[in-house]
Enzyme design. Structure first.
Site, PDB file in Angstrom:
ATOM      1  N   GLY A  13      -2.007   8.025  -4.162  1.00 20.10           N
ATOM      2  CA  GLY A  13      -2.381   6.964  -3.231  1.00 20.10           C
ATOM      3  C   GLY A  13      -2.881   5.723  -3.934  1.00 20.10           C
ATOM      4  O   GLY A  13      -3.753   5.808  -4.780  1.00 20.10           O
ATOM      5  N   SER A  14      -2.343   4.552  -3.597  1.00 15.23           N
ATOM      6  CA  SER A  14      -2.662   3.385  -4.405  1.00 15.23           C
ATOM      7  C   SER A  14      -2.143   2.104  -3.773  1.00 15.23           C
ATOM      8  O   SER A  14      -1.720   2.078  -2.625  1.00 15.23           O
ATOM      9  CB  SER A  14      -2.058   3.559  -5.797  1.00 15.23           C
ATOM     10  OG  SER A  14      -0.704   3.972  -5.689  1.00 15.23           O
ATOM     11  N   ARG A  15      -2.159   1.029  -4.581  1.00 17.93           N
ATOM     12  CA  ARG A  15      -1.719  -0.286  -4.121  1.00 17.93           C
ATOM     13  C   ARG A  15      -1.100  -1.033  -5.294  1.00 17.93           C
ATOM     14  O   ARG A  15      -1.545  -0.893  -6.440  1.00 17.93           O
ATOM     15  CB  ARG A  15      -2.928  -1.055  -3.572  1.00 17.93           C
ATOM     16  CG  ARG A  15      -2.697  -2.529  -3.249  1.00 17.93           C
ATOM     17  CD  ARG A  15      -4.005  -3.129  -2.767  1.00 17.93           C
ATOM     18  NE  ARG A  15      -3.918  -4.570  -2.545  1.00 17.93           N
ATOM     19  CZ  ARG A  15      -4.382  -5.190  -1.477  1.00 17.93           C
ATOM     20  NH1 ARG A  15      -4.950  -4.490  -0.512  1.00 17.93           N
ATOM     21  NH2 ARG A  15      -4.294  -6.498  -1.360  1.00 17.93           N
ATOM     22  N   PHE A  73       0.843  -1.195   0.000  1.00 18.35           N
ATOM     23  CA  PHE A  73       0.000   0.000   0.000  1.00 18.35           C
ATOM     24  C   PHE A  73       0.872   1.238   0.000  1.00 18.35           C
ATOM     25  O   PHE A  73       1.788   1.380   0.809  1.00 18.35           O
ATOM     26  CB  PHE A  73      -0.918   0.027   1.222  1.00 18.35           C
ATOM     27  CG  PHE A  73      -1.704   1.301   1.345  1.00 18.35           C
ATOM     28  CD1 PHE A  73      -2.724   1.592   0.451  1.00 18.35           C
ATOM     29  CD2 PHE A  73      -1.412   2.221   2.344  1.00 18.35           C
ATOM     30  CE1 PHE A  73      -3.443   2.783   0.546  1.00 18.35           C
ATOM     31  CE2 PHE A  73      -2.124   3.406   2.459  1.00 18.35           C
ATOM     32  CZ  PHE A  73      -3.142   3.681   1.551  1.00 18.35           C
ATOM     33  N   LEU A  74       0.581   2.146  -0.940  1.00 17.44           N
ATOM     34  CA  LEU A  74       1.315   3.407  -1.055  1.00 17.44           C
ATOM     35  C   LEU A  74       0.454   4.530  -0.500  1.00 17.44           C
ATOM     36  O   LEU A  74      -0.635   4.793  -1.018  1.00 17.44           O
ATOM     37  CB  LEU A  74       1.650   3.718  -2.510  1.00 17.44           C
ATOM     38  CG  LEU A  74       2.609   2.806  -3.278  1.00 17.44           C
ATOM     39  CD1 LEU A  74       1.959   1.477  -3.638  1.00 17.44           C
ATOM     40  CD2 LEU A  74       3.066   3.501  -4.554  1.00 17.44           C
TER      41      LEU A  74
END
Length: 227
Positions: free
Chosen positions: A180-182, A90-91
């Site tokens: 924001g992301s994954r 996860f970012l």
């Protein structure tokens, strides 16, 4: 690139913020200062630092900066009935969002799948959210390594620079996910995963797995290069 430490996807945002900063200062110092801060934040978000990448085609490394939210045995997303280990990273909005190739090899598949924009920190986002799935056939062992760039609540734009037929080097830049992301990496069955839930990873540097099962003492501290 004109600005080697900024990803090109950030140029329009930074340019617009800079213009608004100039206009803002023309009206008032406070307004200009607000837009100046926004300009700096945009530059920070799209930062594109070099990384010290191990020179070893037998390794799988982290494709992104972030926190490991799960390491789970799941069915392969490209081969029905075949089990693999999924490492989910996860970012947060504070992380570097440039993604890197987790393995050296040849790109066999790049596909975009539309979906929702649920929080990327949940396991459900893997199957429900918009994502880009890439498959790289590894130089060592000819394993199909699957990478998924998953959108989130704020991440509404996934950029994947890979094309079918490309030959990629371990740790080379492969795209970016905005705000924001994954990222999921699917490790072949039988390959020990070297990270666990809660680990903080550095994209292009942290080793996730070693495809050479005969090496029991960890990957060799051999050579590294800046990428």
């Amino acid at each position: 690139m004109c600005f080697p430490n900024i990803h090109k996807q950030g140029y329009p945002f930074i340019a617009i913020a800079f213009v608004l900063t100039c206009i803002g200062f023309a009206f008032s110092f406070g307004l200009g200062l607000v837009f100046q801060i926004i300009t700096v934040l945009c530059a920070c978000f799209f930062r594109n630092p070099d990384r010290i990448v191990p020179v070893d085609d037998k390794l799988i490394i982290s494709p992104a900066d972030g926190l490991v939210t799960s390491v789970a045995e799941v069915e392969s997303p490209i081969e029905a009935g075949k089990m693999v280990t999924r490492v989910s990273v996860f970012l947060s909005i504070l992380n570097v969002h440039v993604n890197r190739a987790p393995v050296s090899g040849s790109v066999k598949l790049v596909e975009h799948r539309p979906g929702r924009f649920s929080p990327a920190c949940t396991d459900g986002s893997t199957s429900e959210n918009e994502r880009v799935r890439s498959v790289i056939e590894s130089t060592f062992g000819n394993h199909n390594i699957v990478i998924e760039q998953v959108a989130g609540v704020l991440a509404r734009r996934i950029v994947c620079d890979l094309k079918v037929g490309d030959n990629v080097k371990l740790g080379s830049r492969m795209g970016i996910i905005r705000f924001g992301s994954r990222v999921n990496v699917y490790v072949p069955a039988g390959v020990p995963v070297l990270v666990t839930e809660g680990h903080t990873l550095v994209g292009g540097e942290t080793v996730i797995a070693d495809l050479d099962s005969e090496r029991t003492a960890g990957y060799p501290r051999a050579t590294f290069e800046k990428v």
